[in-house]
Design a protein around this motif. Structure first.
Motif, PDB file in Angstrom:
ATOM      1  N   TRP A   2       0.817  -1.213   0.000  1.00 44.50           N
ATOM      2  CA  TRP A   2       0.000   0.000   0.000  1.00 44.50           C
ATOM      3  C   TRP A   2       0.845   1.255   0.000  1.00 44.50           C
ATOM      4  CZ3 TRP A   2       0.739   3.410   3.973  1.00 44.50           C
ATOM      5  CH2 TRP A   2       1.389   2.924   5.113  1.00 44.50           C
TER       6      TRP A   2
ATOM      7  N   HIS B 208       0.986   3.922  -3.126  1.00 46.20           N
ATOM      8  CA  HIS B 208       0.574   5.307  -2.870  1.00 46.20           C
ATOM      9  C   HIS B 208       1.662   6.289  -3.309  1.00 46.20           C
ATOM     10  CE1 HIS B 208      -1.040   8.812  -0.873  1.00 46.20           C
ATOM     11  NE2 HIS B 208      -0.004   8.871  -0.041  1.00 46.20           N
TER      12      HIS B 208
ATOM     13  N   ASN C 248       1.841   6.511  -7.202  1.00 44.58           N
ATOM     14  CA  ASN C 248       0.565   6.621  -7.915  1.00 44.58           C
ATOM     15  C   ASN C 248       0.279   5.322  -8.671  1.00 44.58           C
ATOM     16  OD1 ASN C 248      -1.834   7.561  -8.948  1.00 44.58           O
ATOM     17  ND2 ASN C 248      -0.914   9.069 -10.328  1.00 44.58           N
ATOM     18  N   ASP C 249       0.262   4.239  -7.898  1.00 45.86           N
ATOM     19  CA  ASP C 249       0.001   2.899  -8.418  1.00 45.86           C
ATOM     20  C   ASP C 249       0.983   2.503  -9.518  1.00 45.86           C
ATOM     21  OD1 ASP C 249      -1.378   0.531  -8.099  1.00 45.86           O
ATOM     22  OD2 ASP C 249      -2.866   1.012  -9.629  1.00 45.86           O
TER      23      ASP C 249
ATOM     24  N   LYS D 161      -1.401   4.386   6.777  1.00 48.57           N
ATOM     25  CA  LYS D 161      -2.293   4.054   5.668  1.00 48.57           C
ATOM     26  C   LYS D 161      -3.678   4.655   5.827  1.00 48.57           C
ATOM     27  CE  LYS D 161      -4.240  -0.063   3.375  1.00 48.57           C
ATOM     28  NZ  LYS D 161      -4.282  -1.546   3.391  1.00 48.57           N
TER      29      LYS D 161
ATOM     30  N   ASN E 173       6.029  12.435  -2.031  1.00 46.13           N
ATOM     31  CA  ASN E 173       5.422  11.582  -3.039  1.00 46.13           C
ATOM     32  C   ASN E 173       6.291  11.551  -4.295  1.00 46.13           C
ATOM     33  OD1 ASN E 173       3.379  11.117  -5.453  1.00 46.13           O
ATOM     34  ND2 ASN E 173       2.436  10.276  -3.615  1.00 46.13           N
TER      35      ASN E 173
END
Length: 491
Positions: free
Chosen positions: A128, A132, A135-136, A361, A483
């Motif tokens: 997970w 995340h 972005n997959d 998560k 990210n």
């Protein structure tokens, strides 16, 4: 991980998985006279006759780090520090601090281990955190950290140095990206009594599991994927088989990584140094440790290396300085050992480091229950995982759900970690698991923008972080949750 003094017993946490809590202390006057390790920070360069100076004071030089004007010394002379007081070329000298990796205790009441299919070709759906961050997996279409040639060998566009417990270099998810390293552990371990340690400088075998888990989050490329599945990874092994490491080999590893021209350093380690404490009424300070940490980080940044570190797992507000010192006194002080000075988290509190808290998560407003935090301390957060919302609400060990932790690589030759039945993989949680995600993002930025300096890398990570918590910069997430996809798609 806990910072400790040789010979002092430590009670491991029963909650955090290979966590990085820490402390600093001095042996009391009732301790029998034994050899102790000391750190010495000189004002400028090491004097040409430093060997004879130390010998005259009753010491033996164990390690010289000329790049930061530091020495690690061993002495059985109780008056060793007194012998050096008149030397005006010395900025600071003190008993050296040491770090200790904790093993999470399974206990009698636990969540159930996660069953993984050993025949599965991929565990991607269980990651997970990486899904995340990427972005997959869409970020992989932009940058993976390297390219594969016709012979299927990887040409690494950026390299991350992992200062930790070593790496299972033959792990099928890591082997293609492993490009060597260096072992800083001496024969017999740092304090003796570890006969398995040969002192071989090229042996970076992970005897603990921590470093291998960190490596998978950065550059795994097999059943599990890292943030940058084609990034190079280089191991700098600083923990011996007992889980111990003094300050000296860690700062020496920072220098070595910078000299090896890595692009990023990850340190999923941390400890507290106190600048004024009393043992049996005598005043001491950890200033030499702090100075050498500061100089080592400065050296790395000047050599164009981005340095990333875990924030630590004590649930402390680093901005509340009194609470840090109170924490040391409550957990490690006694009538003979009293902390009174400013407490510094190393390396997370050192200027030039990107310090990472741990998100989870299930919430964009709450950090993982163990994560340290604080304004002017946390730069960004990253998914380090926890035990899930039911555990957070109740603290009931039976309600721990290990799938909320981070799944990554584990040494194949070690016993399975109790969170899963799978050989070679484990679920862990901690800011140790958050820091490598940011190091991986930094590596991808360097692969995409090789001309960026550490300040530019940090600025892009912060600019493109997801704004969790209170709007804008806050004490929990800093500038937000880092990210990879947003960093690589920024205009």
């Amino acid at each position: 991980m806990k910072k400790k003094k040789k010979g002092m017993a430590i009670v491991a946490s029963s909650i955090l998985a290979i966590s990085l809590s820490s402390f600093s202390l001095h042996a009391s006057a009732t301790t029998p006279t034994v050899s102790k390790n000391y750190l010495i920070a000189y004002n400028k360069s090491l004097p040409a006759d430093y060997q004879s100076i130390i010998k005259k004071a009753g010491g033996e030089v164990l390690r010289a780090i000329p790049e930061i004007s530091g020495l690690e010394v061993r002495s059985s002379n109780p008056a060793f520090l007194e012998q050096l007081k008149s030397d005006t070329t010395i900025s600071a000298a003190n008993i050296e601090r040491a770090y200790k990796l904790d093993d999470e205790q399974q206990g009698q009441s636990n969540g159930q281990p996660v069953t993984l299919d050993p025949n599965a070709s991929s565990y991607w759906d269980l990651q997970w955190d990486i899904k995340h961050l990427t972005n997959d997996g869409k970020s992989y279409g932009i940058e993976t950290g390297g390219t594969k040639g016709s012979d299927n060998k990887v040409s690494h566009k950026a390299v991350v140095g992992i200062i930790d417990s070593g790496i299972d270099s033959g792990h099928p998810d890591l082997a293609a990206n492993f490009i060597g390293g260096q072992n800083f552990v001496p024969a017999g371990g740092y304090y003796g009594g570890v006969p398995s340690e040969s002192g071989n400088s090229s042996d970076v075998t992970d005897t603990n599991g921590h470093g291998t888990h960190v490596a998978g989050s950065i550059a795994g490329n097999g059943k599990i994927k890292g943030v940058g599945p084609d990034l190079g990874i280089r191991a700098y092994r600083i923990f011996d088989a007992s889980g111990s490491a003094p300050t000296s080999p860690i700062v020496a590893a920072i220098i070595a990584a910078a000299n090896d021209k890595v692009d990023v350093i990850n340190m999923s380690i941390g400890g507290f140094d106190n600048l004024k404490y009393y043992s049996d009424g005598t005043r001491y300070s950890d200033l030499a440790d702090v100075l050498l940490w500061k100089r080592a980080v400065e050296y790395a940044v000047k050599h164009n290396v981005t340095v990333v570190s875990a924030a630590g797992n004590e649930s402390l507000n680093y901005a509340d300085k009194k609470s840090l010192t109170d924490y040391l006194n409550a957990n490690y002080g006694d009538s003979n050992l009293v902390f009174k000075g400013v407490t510094v988290e190393t390396p997370g509190g050192i200027p030039g480091v990107i310090t990472v808290s741990s998100s989870n998560k299930w919430s964009t407003t709450q950090l993982a229950f163990y994560s340290n935090y604080g304004n002017s301390f946390i730069d960004v957060a990253a998914p380090g995982g926890d035990n899930g919302p039911d555990y957070a609400a109740t603290g009931d060990l039976m309600k721990r759900d290990f799938t909320y932790r981070a799944l990554s690589t584990w040494p194949r030759y070690l016993a399975n970690y109790f969170t899963t039945n799978a050989n070679g993989y484990a679920y862990l949680h901690g800011t140790s698991m958050a820091s490598p995600k940011v190091a991986g993002i930094a590596g991808l930025i360097k692969a995409e923008h090789p001309d960026y300096n550490p300040a530019q890398v940090k600025a892009l990570i912060e600019k493109t972080a997801l704004d969790y918590g209170k709007p804008g910069h806050d004490a929990l997430y800093g500038d937000g949750e880092a990210n990879a996809y947003t960093a690589l798609t920024a205009k």
